[in-house]
Design an enzyme around this catalytic site. Structure first.
Site, PDB file in Angstrom:
ATOM      1  N   LYS A  78       1.153  -1.150  -0.151  1.00  0.00           N
ATOM      2  CA  LYS A  78       0.170   0.037  -0.052  1.00  0.00           C
ATOM      3  C   LYS A  78       1.100   1.232  -0.291  1.00  0.00           C
ATOM      4  CE  LYS A  78      -4.069   1.624   2.769  1.00  0.00           C
ATOM      5  NZ  LYS A  78      -4.743   1.644   3.851  1.00  0.00           N
ATOM      6  N   SER A 153      -9.307   1.854   2.982  1.00  0.00           N
ATOM      7  CA  SER A 153      -8.797   2.425   2.245  1.00  0.00           C
ATOM      8  C   SER A 153      -7.766   1.543   1.332  1.00  0.00           C
ATOM      9  CB  SER A 153      -7.848   3.609   2.947  1.00  0.00           C
ATOM     10  OG  SER A 153      -7.189   2.955   3.798  1.00  0.00           O
ATOM     11  N   SER A 177      -9.624  -0.790   7.191  1.00  0.00           N
ATOM     12  CA  SER A 177      -8.980  -0.615   5.662  1.00  0.00           C
ATOM     13  C   SER A 177      -8.356  -1.869   5.289  1.00  0.00           C
ATOM     14  CB  SER A 177      -8.190   0.505   5.638  1.00  0.00           C
ATOM     15  OG  SER A 177      -9.002   1.959   5.713  1.00  0.00           O
TER      16      SER A 177
HETATM   17  N1  GLN Z   1     -13.075   3.756   6.598  1.00  0.00           N
HETATM   18  C1  GLN Z   1     -12.382   4.258   7.857  1.00  0.00           C
HETATM   19  C2  GLN Z   1     -12.235   5.628   7.612  1.00  0.00           C
HETATM   20  O1  GLN Z   1     -12.237   6.363   6.584  1.00  0.00           O
HETATM   21  C3  GLN Z   1     -11.252   3.419   7.944  1.00  0.00           C
HETATM   22  C4  GLN Z   1     -10.051   3.733   7.298  1.00  0.00           C
HETATM   23  C5  GLN Z   1      -8.849   2.855   7.777  1.00  0.00           C
HETATM   24  O2  GLN Z   1      -8.937   1.884   8.311  1.00  0.00           O
HETATM   25  N2  GLN Z   1      -7.775   3.382   7.404  1.00  0.00           N
HETATM   26  O3  GLN Z   1     -11.348   6.423   8.476  1.00  0.00           O
END
Ligand code: GLN
Length: 456
Positions: A78, A153, A177
């Site tokens: 990532k 994400s 994410s």
């Molecule tokens: N969807 C969550 C957010 O927008 C989690 C994101 C993540 O785990 N990086 O914060």
């Protein structure tokens, strides 16, 4: 045998037996990338020359008897983990040309085992989002249906694994994410216990929640990668000084008598009927294998989204203060210092990042701190206690990973609250610091994968 479909352990066996060579395997993956990446757009950077040079090197090392666990195996990372000499953007304009002068601990550990970095994957900018639509470099498409999102994400990593454009990948998980994109893309995603994996070199989003973990084609690969990336790191004071067990030793074990907790709060109105049915079917299957379902309650689940979006945005507002155009961040010149800061941040950050910085700064500001930030931390303690109580009755907890299968792109982008609510089943796990994995558990009638979350 189509080489790009191999998992880590299959590739390892084939490479060790000399049935395939690292160069062959890497070329097969690039052939695959050439044919499907134009449609999926999982990568921000494809490290073709780097990867081919590493593959040639691995070829010689294997001949010389080198036995690195990942020698000759291409993984994607990532794009929020620093890779020495290879651009790391966080899918943000502000880091568009940032080339880290150092290696993150996780990628160093993969390197020590001879891995090949095939590319850096797309994400929601600074890992803030659930759909990989918040990327400054365009959205990623779900390989199962290009009109739907891959989740987020870590959507680029999950889509790359699901479409066989890498053998496995790393993601990061602050509120779901790793698990939610794994569920949307039909692969395995594990968020380890907080502190299990070093975050040195991971660009921080919310430091009390962030964890790095594997996204893989199967559970065995997940365990293999965990063996490599886990462990204490003097460069990350939050990494736990606890010995790393051999995670593969738990594979294939009998589950007879294992108590699986089913939280009533996770089977509520609003959850997609097909998701509910698939998960319940999986529970019946676990029961048939000897597990004992027990009803449990996680009574503060309803407050998790609110608490998370206060805590995560507060920490983000602090962590992202460093991108001011002085040491970090692409500078936009201004009339004076303040003007330079303002122009740099206005131009460098996307809308979601700005929304969160504003929200977090507000929650932390004098006069509001007690009402928002402190209250959220108190709720967090209650959520943690929910899990402590539940684990007196259950060995593991089983839930859906997401209330719905992958949604259509654009469907939630105009309504941030709607998007945040979709994180309901994953964020409590981060607030409590416990580990959670998403594994595939069937398909919807629209042929979209459904994920089962197992919480430890
Ligand atoms: N969807 C969550 C957010 O927008 C989690 C994101 C993540 O785990 N990086 O914060």
């Amino acid at each position: 045998m189509e080489l790009h479909t191999l998992s880590i352990h299959e590739a390892r066996t084939a490479l060790d037996k000399g049935e395939i060579s690292p160069v062959e395997l890497t070329n097969a993956l690039f052939k695959r990338i050439d044919s499907v990446e134009p449609k999926i757009k999982a990568y921000v950077t494809i490290a073709r020359e780097h990867a081919l040079a590493r593959a040639t090197d691995a070829e010689g090392r294997i001949k010389n008897g080198d036995r690195g666990l990942l020698l000759g195996i291409s993984l994607a990372v990532k794009d929020n983990m620093c890779t020495d000499g290879i651009r790391t953007t966080c899918s943000s304009k502000i880091l568009e040309n940032f080339i880290p002068p150092y290696e993150s601990t996780v990628t160093q550990k993969l390197k020590d085992q001879g891995f090949i970095l095939i590319g850096k994957t797309n994400l929601d900018e600074f890992a803030m989002g659930s759909s990989t639509e918040n990327s400054a470099f365009g959205r990623t498409h779900n390989p199962w249906d290009l009109e739907t999102v891959p989740g987020g994400s870590s959507g680029g990593s999950a889509a790359a694994v699901a479409s066989d454009m890498c053998i496995a990948a790393l993601g990061s998980d602050t509120g779901g994410s790793i698990r939610q994109p794994a569920s949307f893309c039909g692969v395995v995603g594990l968020k380890p216990t907080y502190g299990r994996v070093s975050r040195y070199g991971l660009v921080a989003f919310a430091s009390s929640l962030d964890q790095i973990g594997p996204i893989t084609k199967n559970v065995r690969d997940s365990a293999m990668l965990m063996n490599i990336i886990s462990g204490h790191d003097p460069d990350d004071s939050t990494s736990a000084p606890i010995a790393v067990p051999d995670f593969t030793s738990g594979l294939g074990r009998d589950i007879k008598g294992m108590r699986i907790g089913i939280p009533s709060e996770y089977f509520i109105e609003g959850i997609d009927k097909e998701v509910e049915e698939s998960v319940k079917q999986a529970i019946r299957k676990l029961e048939a294998l000897g597990a004992v379902p027990v009803e449990i309650s996680l009574p503060h689940t309803g407050y998790a989204v609110a608490a998370y979006y206060i805590i995560a945005t507060s920490e983000a507002s602090s962590n992202l203060a460093r991108y001011d155009g002085v040491k970090y961040g692409a500078r936009t010149e201004g009339n004076d210092l303040l003007d330079m800061y303002m122009k740099t941040r206005a131009k460098g950050f996307g809308a979601e990042i700005k929304r969160r910085i504003i929200l977090g700064t507000y929650s932390l500001s004098s006069g509001y701190y007690d009402a928002y930030y402190k209250k959220a931390q108190q709720v967090r303690t209650l959520i943690k206690q929910d899990f402590e109580n539940a684990f007196k009755k259950a060995d593991v907890i089983v839930t859906p990973t997401s209330p719905t299968p992958a949604f259509r792109s654009g469907e939630k982008t105009d309504d941030p609250l709607h998007m945040y609510l979709a994180d309901i089943f994953t964020i409590s796990v981060n607030l409590a610091g416990v580990p959670g994995i998403s594994i595939p558990c069937g398909f919807s009638s629209g042929n979209l994968p459904i994920g089962l979350q197992i919480i430890g």
